[in-house]
Design a protein around this motif. Structure first.
Motif, PDB file in Angstrom:
ATOM      1  N   UNK A   1      16.772  18.451  20.242  1.00 50.25           N
ATOM      2  CA  UNK A   1      15.711  19.279  19.692  1.00 50.25           C
ATOM      3  C   UNK A   1      14.843  18.426  18.791  1.00 50.25           C
ATOM      4  N   UNK A   2      13.528  18.426  19.011  1.00 52.81           N
ATOM      5  CA  UNK A   2      12.589  17.680  18.187  1.00 52.81           C
ATOM      6  C   UNK A   2      11.570  18.648  17.603  1.00 52.81           C
ATOM      7  N   UNK A   3      11.235  18.466  16.333  1.00 57.71           N
ATOM      8  CA  UNK A   3      10.240  19.310  15.688  1.00 57.71           C
ATOM      9  C   UNK A   3       9.529  18.493  14.622  1.00 57.71           C
ATOM     10  N   UNK A   4       8.209  18.685  14.501  1.00 56.84           N
ATOM     11  CA  UNK A   4       7.401  17.961  13.538  1.00 56.84           C
ATOM     12  C   UNK A   4       7.067  18.857  12.360  1.00 56.84           C
ATOM     13  N   UNK A  17       9.689  24.130   4.755  1.00 53.85           N
ATOM     14  CA  UNK A  17       9.573  24.441   6.173  1.00 53.85           C
ATOM     15  C   UNK A  17      10.829  25.182   6.610  1.00 53.85           C
ATOM     16  N   UNK A  18      10.643  26.288   7.304  1.00 56.53           N
ATOM     17  CA  UNK A  18      11.764  27.066   7.827  1.00 56.53           C
ATOM     18  C   UNK A  18      11.846  26.902   9.337  1.00 56.53           C
ATOM     19  N   UNK A  19      13.058  26.706   9.830  1.00 54.53           N
ATOM     20  CA  UNK A  19      13.256  26.616  11.270  1.00 54.53           C
ATOM     21  C   UNK A  19      13.069  27.995  11.900  1.00 54.53           C
ATOM     22  N   UNK A  20      12.444  28.020  13.055  1.00 51.26           N
ATOM     23  CA  UNK A  20      12.232  29.287  13.749  1.00 51.26           C
ATOM     24  C   UNK A  20      13.528  29.842  14.323  1.00 51.26           C
ATOM     25  N   UNK A  21      14.437  28.946  14.725  1.00 51.32           N
ATOM     26  CA  UNK A  21      15.705  29.363  15.311  1.00 51.32           C
ATOM     27  C   UNK A  21      16.839  28.615  14.627  1.00 51.32           C
ATOM     28  N   UNK A  22      17.949  29.296  14.457  1.00 53.05           N
ATOM     29  CA  UNK A  22      19.128  28.655  13.874  1.00 53.05           C
ATOM     30  C   UNK A  22      19.694  27.617  14.833  1.00 53.05           C
ATOM     31  N   UNK A  24      23.065  24.700  15.405  1.00 51.78           N
ATOM     32  CA  UNK A  24      24.361  24.173  15.007  1.00 51.78           C
ATOM     33  C   UNK A  24      24.396  22.724  15.456  1.00 51.78           C
ATOM     34  N   UNK A  25      24.571  21.793  14.523  1.00 55.24           N
ATOM     35  CA  UNK A  25      24.455  20.373  14.854  1.00 55.24           C
ATOM     36  C   UNK A  25      25.491  19.574  14.090  1.00 55.24           C
ATOM     37  N   UNK A  26      25.867  18.454  14.675  1.00 57.97           N
ATOM     38  CA  UNK A  26      26.748  17.510  13.994  1.00 57.97           C
ATOM     39  C   UNK A  26      25.941  16.563  13.113  1.00 57.97           C
ATOM     40  N   UNK A  27      24.769  16.133  13.598  1.00 60.19           N
ATOM     41  CA  UNK A  27      23.902  15.235  12.848  1.00 60.19           C
ATOM     42  C   UNK A  27      22.474  15.759  12.887  1.00 60.19           C
ATOM     43  N   UNK A  28      21.727  15.471  11.833  1.00 59.49           N
ATOM     44  CA  UNK A  28      20.293  15.754  11.780  1.00 59.49           C
ATOM     45  C   UNK A  28      19.585  14.498  11.317  1.00 59.49           C
ATOM     46  N   UNK A  29      18.561  14.092  12.040  1.00 59.50           N
ATOM     47  CA  UNK A  29      17.855  12.855  11.743  1.00 59.50           C
ATOM     48  C   UNK A  29      16.393  13.153  11.434  1.00 59.50           C
ATOM     49  N   UNK A  30      15.882  12.577  10.340  1.00 56.47           N
ATOM     50  CA  UNK A  30      14.481  12.699   9.967  1.00 56.47           C
ATOM     51  C   UNK A  30      13.805  11.344  10.118  1.00 56.47           C
ATOM     52  N   UNK A  31      12.649  11.337  10.769  1.00 59.64           N
ATOM     53  CA  UNK A  31      11.906  10.093  11.009  1.00 59.64           C
ATOM     54  C   UNK A  31      10.484  10.262  10.474  1.00 59.64           C
ATOM     55  N   UNK A  32      10.068   9.509   9.446  1.00 62.23           N
ATOM     56  CA  UNK A  32       8.673   9.563   8.985  1.00 62.23           C
ATOM     57  C   UNK A  32       7.735   9.077  10.094  1.00 62.23           C
ATOM     58  N   UNK A  33       6.639   9.785  10.283  1.00 60.22           N
ATOM     59  CA  UNK A  33       5.738   9.480  11.396  1.00 60.22           C
ATOM     60  C   UNK A  33       4.452   8.775  10.969  1.00 60.22           C
ATOM     61  N   UNK A  44      11.443  12.088   1.171  1.00 62.37           N
ATOM     62  CA  UNK A  44      12.451  12.643   0.277  1.00 62.37           C
ATOM     63  C   UNK A  44      12.596  14.122   0.628  1.00 62.37           C
ATOM     64  N   UNK A  45      13.803  14.566   0.835  1.00 61.09           N
ATOM     65  CA  UNK A  45      13.970  15.948   1.297  1.00 61.09           C
ATOM     66  C   UNK A  45      15.312  16.504   0.848  1.00 61.09           C
ATOM     67  N   UNK A  46      15.411  17.807   0.882  1.00 64.93           N
ATOM     68  CA  UNK A  46      16.659  18.537   0.693  1.00 64.93           C
ATOM     69  C   UNK A  46      16.836  19.468   1.882  1.00 64.93           C
ATOM     70  N   UNK A  47      18.053  19.530   2.391  1.00 59.42           N
ATOM     71  CA  UNK A  47      18.340  20.316   3.577  1.00 59.42           C
ATOM     72  C   UNK A  47      19.261  21.468   3.185  1.00 59.42           C
ATOM     73  N   UNK A  48      18.831  22.696   3.501  1.00 60.12           N
ATOM     74  CA  UNK A  48      19.611  23.888   3.176  1.00 60.12           C
ATOM     75  C   UNK A  48      20.118  24.517   4.471  1.00 60.12           C
ATOM     76  N   UNK A  49      21.344  24.955   4.450  1.00 60.86           N
ATOM     77  CA  UNK A  49      21.921  25.595   5.620  1.00 60.86           C
ATOM     78  C   UNK A  49      22.556  26.923   5.252  1.00 60.86           C
ATOM     79  N   UNK A  50      23.210  27.516   6.205  1.00 62.23           N
ATOM     80  CA  UNK A  50      23.906  28.777   5.978  1.00 62.23           C
ATOM     81  C   UNK A  50      25.328  28.627   6.503  1.00 62.23           C
TER      82      UNK A  50
END
Length: 247
Positions: A1-4, A17-22, A24-33, A44-50
């Motif tokens: 899944x890729x999202x900008x 930014x809120x994800x449109x759909x929930x 479930x992942x083992x890893x999440x990668x952020x790449x500056x564009x 610099x970011x903070x990631x919130x989950x449920x």
């Protein structure tokens, strides 16, 4: 899944930014564009989950799940089987079903690879036997979660392991899978072990077990399956230690 996502352009503003759909992942990668006008790039970011809860069943090599059919025999043209597993053992049966006419389906770990064996039968006039076997993956005893999906329509099969799909056709003449009484998850029944000497039961954890739309894991938790054939009732926990060797 890729999202900008569009971020801020200074060091003070906060962009949410809120994800449109929930997911479930083992890893999440952020790449500056994009680079800044000063020729710099950073993030610099903070990631919130449920909270996420899944029914995880622990198999110790003695316990199996016996899923009994509503009728004594099951004859299907189409099957969909899915599950997730993790283990540190190299060998073990994850799924098995057989019929009195010689049909069977077997999903097992062999030397840390996944092997699917299936037999829809063959006529006496055909010299080609119905047995078909396909392997996939390697090093599956790494203690991480892996997913398996088996989709069959007649003799056409999609065998997917961790999103890598093998497409093949079974040998033989027939298109129905004829099974009797039950499917077992986590190992072989005592009667089946007589025909498959040396097969080991699965040791590890499974979740998300489904067969043709039935959530087997949920049925076990709600005690909606026949427990009379359990060697030992599976427990809803999954803890084992992975030894880390120094470099």
């Amino acid at each position: 899944m890729f999202q900008t996502f569009k971020g801020n352009n200074n060091s003070e503003d906060v962009v949410r930014e809120d994800l449109q759909h929930a997911i479930v992942a083992r890893y999440i990668r952020f790449i500056p564009l994009y680079w800044s006008q000063k020729g710099r790039i950073g993030v610099r970011f903070e990631l919130y989950g449920c909270s996420y809860w899944a029914d995880v069943i622990s198999f110790d090599g003695h316990s199996i799940i016996s899923y009994r059919f509503r009728s004594k025999k099951m004859k299907t043209l189409r099957d969909v089987i899915s599950l997730k597993f993790k283990t540190t053992t190299r060998d073990g049966v994850l799924l098995y079903g057989e019929g009195q006419q010689g049909d069977y389906i077997l999903l097992e770990l062999r030397r840390a690879t996944m092997e699917l064996s299936i037999n829809l039968g063959s006529s006496q006039d055909n010299m080609i036997q119905g047995h078909t076997s396909v392997t996939s993956g390697s090093l599956l005893d790494d203690g991480h979660w892996h997913s398996v999906v088996v989709e069959r329509y007649r003799r056409n099969i999609n065998f997917t392991l961790d999103h890598h799909t093998h497409q093949f056709r079974t040998n033989g003449d027939f298109e129905h899978l004829d099974l009797d009484y039950e499917l077992t998850f986590g190992g072989l029944s005592e009667s089946a072990k007589m025909g498959f000497g040396g097969k080991e039961n699965f040791v590890g954890c499974m979740e998300g077990i489904t067969y043709n739309g039935d959530n087997i894991t949920s049925l076990v938790r709600r005690k909606k399956v026949d427990t009379s054939s359990f060697v030992r009732v599976p427990t809803f926990s999954c803890t084992f230690h992975v030894q880390c060797l120094p470099h």
